[in-house]
Write a protein that holds these residues in place. Structure first.
Motif, PDB file in Angstrom:
ATOM      1  N   ILE A  69       0.856  -1.177   0.000  1.00 38.47           N
ATOM      2  CA  ILE A  69       0.000   0.000   0.000  1.00 38.47           C
ATOM      3  C   ILE A  69       0.897   1.233   0.000  1.00 38.47           C
ATOM      4  CG2 ILE A  69      -1.805   1.275   1.233  1.00 38.47           C
ATOM      5  CD1 ILE A  69      -2.687  -1.508   0.254  1.00 38.47           C
ATOM      6  N   TRP A  70       0.643   2.144  -0.915  1.00 35.28           N
ATOM      7  CA  TRP A  70       1.394   3.393  -1.022  1.00 35.28           C
ATOM      8  C   TRP A  70       0.471   4.539  -0.667  1.00 35.28           C
ATOM      9  CZ3 TRP A  70       6.571   3.460  -2.328  1.00 35.28           C
ATOM     10  CH2 TRP A  70       7.101   2.237  -2.724  1.00 35.28           C
TER      11      TRP A  70
ATOM     12  N   ASP B 254      -6.193  -8.732   0.706  1.00 33.95           N
ATOM     13  CA  ASP B 254      -5.187  -9.107  -0.286  1.00 33.95           C
ATOM     14  C   ASP B 254      -5.257  -8.086  -1.429  1.00 33.95           C
ATOM     15  OD1 ASP B 254      -3.230 -10.522  -1.593  1.00 33.95           O
ATOM     16  OD2 ASP B 254      -4.637 -11.933  -2.499  1.00 33.95           O
ATOM     17  N   ILE B 255      -4.656  -6.917  -1.205  1.00 29.96           N
ATOM     18  CA  ILE B 255      -4.832  -5.800  -2.123  1.00 29.96           C
ATOM     19  C   ILE B 255      -3.563  -4.950  -2.149  1.00 29.96           C
ATOM     20  CG2 ILE B 255      -5.821  -4.220  -0.419  1.00 29.96           C
ATOM     21  CD1 ILE B 255      -7.928  -3.521  -2.579  1.00 29.96           C
ATOM     22  N   ALA B 256      -3.332  -4.289  -3.271  1.00 30.90           N
ATOM     23  CA  ALA B 256      -2.204  -3.366  -3.411  1.00 30.90           C
ATOM     24  C   ALA B 256      -2.695  -2.148  -4.177  1.00 30.90           C
ATOM     25  CB  ALA B 256      -1.053  -4.034  -4.161  1.00 30.90           C
ATOM     26  N   GLY B 257      -2.142  -0.979  -3.852  1.00 28.46           N
ATOM     27  CA  GLY B 257      -2.553   0.229  -4.554  1.00 28.46           C
ATOM     28  C   GLY B 257      -2.113   1.479  -3.839  1.00 28.46           C
TER      29      GLY B 257
ATOM     30  N   PHE C  84      -7.023   3.539  -4.609  1.00 27.11           N
ATOM     31  CA  PHE C  84      -6.964   3.200  -6.023  1.00 27.11           C
ATOM     32  C   PHE C  84      -6.116   1.933  -6.172  1.00 27.11           C
ATOM     33  CE2 PHE C  84      -7.512   7.719  -5.507  1.00 27.11           C
ATOM     34  CZ  PHE C  84      -8.584   7.997  -6.350  1.00 27.11           C
ATOM     35  N   PRO C  85      -6.760   0.782  -6.353  1.00 27.20           N
ATOM     36  CA  PRO C  85      -5.999  -0.471  -6.462  1.00 27.20           C
ATOM     37  C   PRO C  85      -5.172  -0.507  -7.739  1.00 27.20           C
ATOM     38  CG  PRO C  85      -8.333  -0.886  -6.792  1.00 27.20           C
ATOM     39  CD  PRO C  85      -8.188   0.568  -6.452  1.00 27.20           C
TER      40      PRO C  85
END
Length: 118
Positions: free
Chosen positions: A6-7, A91-94, A110-111
């Motif tokens: 995550i950013w 289970d996510i990145a964005g 925002f994924p």
């Protein structure tokens, strides 16, 4: 996945990884002649920043501003912590952004595109 995926978008310093955040705070800037005071939502990073002079080296906490508002961003620090915890458990990145609209501060996620075409 966890917070390293995550950013967080800063107001003017680009992106920081969420797992580097050590603190969240809202504080008011001083009022200057001809310039009204503003409220800032900042994160403190786990890595300190240093600068040196002939007299020695000074270490301070590294802060990054996520949002700037005219009014007190009530519960923004708690909401950011809650959002980061929610994203950590998925289970996510964005990219997470603080958005100010009509005196309201909220967070938008925002994924990253997970398609094979990327």
């Amino acid at each position: 996945m966890a917070l390293e995926n995550i950013w967080i978008a800063t107001l003017s310093d680009g992106l920081i990884r969420a797992d580097h955040v050590a603190g969240i705070e809202a504080h008011q800037t001083p009022e200057l002649t001809g310039k009204a005071s503003r409220w800032l939502l900042d994160v403190t990073l786990a890595a300190p920043a240093g600068s040196g002079t002939r007299e020695g080296w000074e270490i301070a906490q590294l802060h990054r501003t996520l949002a700037q508002t005219d009014g007190y961003p009530s519960r923004a620090a708690e909401e950011l912590a809650r959002t980061l915890d929610y994203l950590r458990r998925r289970d996510i990145a964005g990219v997470l952004r603080a958005v100010v609209r009509h005196e309201t501060l909220r967070f938008e996620f925002f994924p990253f595109d997970t398609g094979e075409d990327a």
